[in-house]
Scaffold this motif. Structure first.
Motif, PDB file in Angstrom:
ATOM      1  N   LEU A 100       0.866  -1.177   0.000  1.00  0.00           N
ATOM      2  CA  LEU A 100       0.000   0.000   0.000  1.00  0.00           C
ATOM      3  C   LEU A 100       0.901   1.225   0.000  1.00  0.00           C
ATOM      4  N   GLY A 101       0.689   2.129  -0.954  1.00  0.00           N
ATOM      5  CA  GLY A 101       1.634   3.225  -1.118  1.00  0.00           C
ATOM      6  C   GLY A 101       1.033   4.598  -1.024  1.00  0.00           C
ATOM      7  N   GLN A 102       1.835   5.568  -1.464  1.00  0.00           N
ATOM      8  CA  GLN A 102       1.403   6.961  -1.486  1.00  0.00           C
ATOM      9  C   GLN A 102       0.195   7.117  -2.408  1.00  0.00           C
ATOM     10  N   TYR A 103      -0.593   8.140  -2.155  1.00  0.00           N
ATOM     11  CA  TYR A 103      -1.796   8.436  -2.945  1.00  0.00           C
ATOM     12  C   TYR A 103      -2.803   7.273  -2.927  1.00  0.00           C
ATOM     13  N   LYS A 104      -2.701   6.449  -1.867  1.00  0.00           N
ATOM     14  CA  LYS A 104      -3.630   5.325  -1.668  1.00  0.00           C
ATOM     15  C   LYS A 104      -3.581   4.307  -2.804  1.00  0.00           C
ATOM     16  N   VAL A 105      -2.439   4.207  -3.480  1.00  0.00           N
ATOM     17  CA  VAL A 105      -2.332   3.204  -4.544  1.00  0.00           C
ATOM     18  C   VAL A 105      -2.113   1.831  -3.926  1.00  0.00           C
ATOM     19  N   ARG A 106      -2.668   0.825  -4.563  1.00  0.00           N
ATOM     20  CA  ARG A 106      -2.529  -0.555  -4.100  1.00  0.00           C
ATOM     21  C   ARG A 106      -1.782  -1.357  -5.161  1.00  0.00           C
ATOM     22  N   GLU A 107      -0.826  -2.153  -4.700  1.00  0.00           N
ATOM     23  CA  GLU A 107      -0.008  -2.926  -5.622  1.00  0.00           C
ATOM     24  C   GLU A 107      -0.852  -3.810  -6.519  1.00  0.00           C
ATOM     25  N   LYS A 108      -1.863  -4.473  -5.958  1.00  0.00           N
ATOM     26  CA  LYS A 108      -2.634  -5.442  -6.744  1.00  0.00           C
ATOM     27  C   LYS A 108      -3.343  -4.776  -7.923  1.00  0.00           C
ATOM     28  N   ASP A 109      -3.754  -3.506  -7.758  1.00  0.00           N
ATOM     29  CA  ASP A 109      -4.440  -2.794  -8.843  1.00  0.00           C
ATOM     30  C   ASP A 109      -3.457  -2.374  -9.929  1.00  0.00           C
ATOM     31  N   ILE A 110      -2.296  -1.867  -9.506  1.00  0.00           N
ATOM     32  CA  ILE A 110      -1.284  -1.402 -10.461  1.00  0.00           C
ATOM     33  C   ILE A 110      -0.799  -2.545 -11.342  1.00  0.00           C
ATOM     34  N   VAL A 111      -0.431  -3.665 -10.716  1.00  0.00           N
ATOM     35  CA  VAL A 111       0.163  -4.763 -11.490  1.00  0.00           C
ATOM     36  C   VAL A 111      -0.868  -5.446 -12.386  1.00  0.00           C
ATOM     37  N   LEU A 112      -2.135  -5.453 -11.981  1.00  0.00           N
ATOM     38  CA  LEU A 112      -3.175  -6.019 -12.845  1.00  0.00           C
ATOM     39  C   LEU A 112      -3.341  -5.158 -14.093  1.00  0.00           C
ATOM     40  N   SER A 113      -3.317  -3.849 -13.923  1.00  0.00           N
ATOM     41  CA  SER A 113      -3.432  -2.944 -15.061  1.00  0.00           C
ATOM     42  C   SER A 113      -2.255  -3.117 -16.020  1.00  0.00           C
ATOM     43  N   ILE A 114      -1.039  -3.191 -15.476  1.00  0.00           N
ATOM     44  CA  ILE A 114       0.150  -3.379 -16.317  1.00  0.00           C
ATOM     45  C   ILE A 114       0.105  -4.748 -17.000  1.00  0.00           C
ATOM     46  N   GLY A 115      -0.330  -5.771 -16.260  1.00  0.00           N
ATOM     47  CA  GLY A 115      -0.411  -7.119 -16.817  1.00  0.00           C
ATOM     48  C   GLY A 115      -1.365  -7.197 -17.992  1.00  0.00           C
ATOM     49  N   ARG A 116      -2.527  -6.557 -17.862  1.00  0.00           N
ATOM     50  CA  ARG A 116      -3.501  -6.560 -18.960  1.00  0.00           C
ATOM     51  C   ARG A 116      -2.942  -5.852 -20.194  1.00  0.00           C
ATOM     52  N   GLU A 117      -2.293  -4.713 -19.962  1.00  0.00           N
ATOM     53  CA  GLU A 117      -1.724  -3.965 -21.086  1.00  0.00           C
ATOM     54  C   GLU A 117      -0.596  -4.759 -21.752  1.00  0.00           C
ATOM     55  N   LEU A 118       0.228  -5.430 -20.936  1.00  0.00           N
ATOM     56  CA  LEU A 118       1.310  -6.250 -21.474  1.00  0.00           C
ATOM     57  C   LEU A 118       0.750  -7.389 -22.313  1.00  0.00           C
ATOM     58  N   ALA A 119      -0.312  -8.039 -21.819  1.00  0.00           N
ATOM     59  CA  ALA A 119      -0.948  -9.125 -22.575  1.00  0.00           C
ATOM     60  C   ALA A 119      -1.484  -8.612 -23.903  1.00  0.00           C
ATOM     61  N   LYS A 120      -2.090  -7.447 -23.873  1.00  0.00           N
ATOM     62  CA  LYS A 120      -2.648  -6.853 -25.102  1.00  0.00           C
ATOM     63  C   LYS A 120      -1.554  -6.607 -26.128  1.00  0.00           C
ATOM     64  N   ARG A 121      -0.412  -6.091 -25.673  1.00  0.00           N
ATOM     65  CA  ARG A 121       0.674  -5.766 -26.599  1.00  0.00           C
ATOM     66  C   ARG A 121       1.343  -7.032 -27.136  1.00  0.00           C
ATOM     67  N   LEU A 122       1.538  -8.029 -26.291  1.00  0.00           N
ATOM     68  CA  LEU A 122       2.166  -9.264 -26.762  1.00  0.00           C
ATOM     69  C   LEU A 122       1.255 -10.012 -27.717  1.00  0.00           C
ATOM     70  N   ASN A 123      -0.051 -10.003 -27.457  1.00  0.00           N
ATOM     71  CA  ASN A 123      -0.984 -10.679 -28.353  1.00  0.00           C
ATOM     72  C   ASN A 123      -1.061 -10.001 -29.719  1.00  0.00           C
ATOM     73  N   ALA A 124      -0.621  -8.750 -29.792  1.00  0.00           N
ATOM     74  CA  ALA A 124      -0.619  -8.039 -31.068  1.00  0.00           C
ATOM     75  C   ALA A 124       0.591  -8.405 -31.928  1.00  0.00           C
ATOM     76  N   ILE A 125       1.548  -9.151 -31.365  1.00  0.00           N
ATOM     77  CA  ILE A 125       2.747  -9.567 -32.089  1.00  0.00           C
ATOM     78  C   ILE A 125       2.503 -10.945 -32.693  1.00  0.00           C
ATOM     79  N   GLN A 126       2.587 -11.058 -33.998  1.00  0.00           N
ATOM     80  CA  GLN A 126       2.355 -12.348 -34.637  1.00  0.00           C
ATOM     81  C   GLN A 126       3.400 -13.356 -34.181  1.00  0.00           C
ATOM     82  N   GLY A 127       2.920 -14.476 -33.657  1.00  0.00           N
ATOM     83  CA  GLY A 127       3.819 -15.523 -33.189  1.00  0.00           C
ATOM     84  C   GLY A 127       3.983 -15.554 -31.680  1.00  0.00           C
ATOM     85  N   ILE A 128       3.379 -14.600 -30.969  1.00  0.00           N
ATOM     86  CA  ILE A 128       3.436 -14.593 -29.501  1.00  0.00           C
ATOM     87  C   ILE A 128       2.020 -14.589 -28.941  1.00  0.00           C
ATOM     88  N   LYS A 129       1.785 -15.409 -27.938  1.00  0.00           N
ATOM     89  CA  LYS A 129       0.481 -15.494 -27.288  1.00  0.00           C
ATOM     90  C   LYS A 129       0.658 -15.276 -25.786  1.00  0.00           C
TER      91      LYS A 129
END
Length: 442
Positions: free
Chosen positions: A172-201
């Motif tokens: 739990l950090g500054q500005y009331k940020v929570r680790e679980k929310d931050i990493v889920l958001s980054i994880g979803r975006e990372l999945a979206k970008r990797l799935n856009a690369i032909q040959g990576i799932k």
């Protein structure tokens, strides 16, 4: 008459509760996808048992799954875009009067079947949808075009594991940020970008705010036949001045302790050393085989980690300039290269503010995706589409990064040092950062 009214009066609350229970819709807590050779499996996890039906449609090919008396949260809806496989293009949904309808859009015909799984451990009741296609042992000679050959090559599978979740908020950090929310958001975006690369799932261990045990995360990676597992976290420290992103791989001490755990369960270790069963091997030979497997896995993890770290340097302040090593449980799959990415310190005001920004999280996810892409296009696993394309196109261009040596570039790309020199008309092994090298076909 009075007696009848009196009895009905007391019966009304009971009837109301019964009707309320019937009206209470089950919740779809998560939807997970696992890819195996010739098969894709979807697991719909619920908080209570429901009935369902499934039927196929054609032109275009798709599978329809109707689940009665069910609702879906926005978190699960947000994660639908990351669900795909070599046969599953996307998952759509629609709310109906009597429940939910899920539509699985396919790129080929499949044999589909469903089954209901009861609650077990951390999991509630589940609906398992199995999509089977192709014949894996077909030896008939068939003339194919290059395009059809490429369609048969598998994707590189990257499992993305957003840390913590559910009852475990993480740091739990500054500005009331929570680790679980931050990493889920980054994880979803990372999945979206990797799935856009032909040959990576990309496969997410969790696409919603749910709690997973550490060993379950590794199990999901193994079920998905992962080529790489990336665990995403955000750090915290007692001193608010601590800052910087970092990348971690398994340490040698962590390797040693994990070897002991797997050797104690030899009946589960058949696939850890290239398919060689350890059941009939003496203890010393089993240790040697598993040690070789884990050494190779750790080295590959370090190589991938260095690629990711170099890309992250352009977006984030680094806590350490080299890949660190520790005995994290989530990194201890003997046969799956694994890295843990600490995206920053939420206990630091500047980094908490950065990590609260969607724009920054997207940039960070893009840098991780670039590192992963760089590694696998340099070192594609055998039998993958990327390896096939690399051989068909006669190689590709590599940009020299800080710390690279010509011999290391040759080793990572599976080519000889002489052929690398010849392809680039080099008289010696001197290279410089930013130099473009032609990597010959393997």
């Amino acid at each position: 008459m009075y007696k009848k009214f009196f009895s009905l009066y007391w019966l009304l609350p009971v009837l109301f509760l019964a009707l309320s229970a019937v009206a209470q819709a089950a919740q779809v807590k998560d939807i997970r996808v696992a890819q195996q050779p010739g098969a894709t499996r979807l697991v719909f996890e619920l908080d209570s048992s429901v009935s369902h039906r499934m039927f196929p449609l054609s032109n275009p090919d798709r599978i329809v799954l109707d689940v009665s008396n069910t609702d879906i949260s926005q978190d699960v809806v947000n994660g639908l875009s990351a669900l795909s496989s070599d046969v599953l293009m996307r998952v759509r949904y629609a709310k109906r009067e009597n429940g939910m309808r899920f539509v699985l859009d396919l790129n080929k015909k499949v044999k589909a079947k469903t089954s209901e799984l009861g609650a077990a451990g951390e999991y509630g009741p589940r609906i398992l949808v199995e999509l089977e296609y192709g014949t894996q042992n077909n030896t008939a000679a068939v003339v194919k075009s290059l395009a059809s050959i490429s369609d048969e090559k598998r994707d590189v599978v990257v499992v993305i594991d957003p840390g913590h979740g559910g009852k475990d908020p993480g740091a739990l950090g500054q500005y009331k940020v929570r680790e679980k929310d931050i990493v889920l958001s980054i994880g979803r975006e990372l999945a979206k970008r990797l799935n856009a690369i032909q040959g990576i799932k990309a496969v997410l261990t969790r696409s919603t705010d749910e709690y997973l045990q550490l060993r379950d995360r590794s199990r999901i990676a193994r079920e998905a036949n992962a080529d790489l597992m990336i665990s995403i976290h955000a750090d915290a420290f007692t001193k608010p001045s601590a800052r910087g992103a970092s990348v971690w791989a398994l340490s040698l001490s962590g390797k040693t302790s994990e070897m002991g755990r797997w050797l104690a369960q030899q009946e589960q270790a058949a696939d850890l050393v290239g398919g060689i069963s350890l059941d009939d091997k003496d203890q010393l030979l089993a240790e040697v085989l598993l040690d070789m497997s884990m050494n190779s896995t750790i080295q590959m993890s370090l190589d991938i980690g260095n690629k990711v770290l170099r890309e992250m340097k352009g977006v984030a302040v680094l806590h350490k300039n080299s890949v660190q090593q520790a005995g994290f449980v989530v990194l201890k799959s003997p046969d799956i290269p694994s890295i843990l990415v600490e995206t920053g310190f939420v206990s630091n005001k500047t980094e908490a503010k950065n990590l609260s920004s969607l724009t920054y999280r997207r940039k960070l996810a893009a840098s991780i995706a670039n590192g992963v892409e760089d590694f696998f296009f340099s070192n594609p696993p055998d039998g993958t589409y990327i390896a096939w394309r690399k051989n068909q196109t006669g190689g590709y261009t590599y940009t020299v990064s800080k710390g690279d040596t010509l011999s290391e570039i040759a080793r990572r790309n599976g080519v000889s040092l002489d052929s690398l020199r010849s392809a680039n008309t080099l008289r010696n092994d001197v290279i410089w950062v930013g130099q473009k090298l032609s990597i010959p076909a393997g």
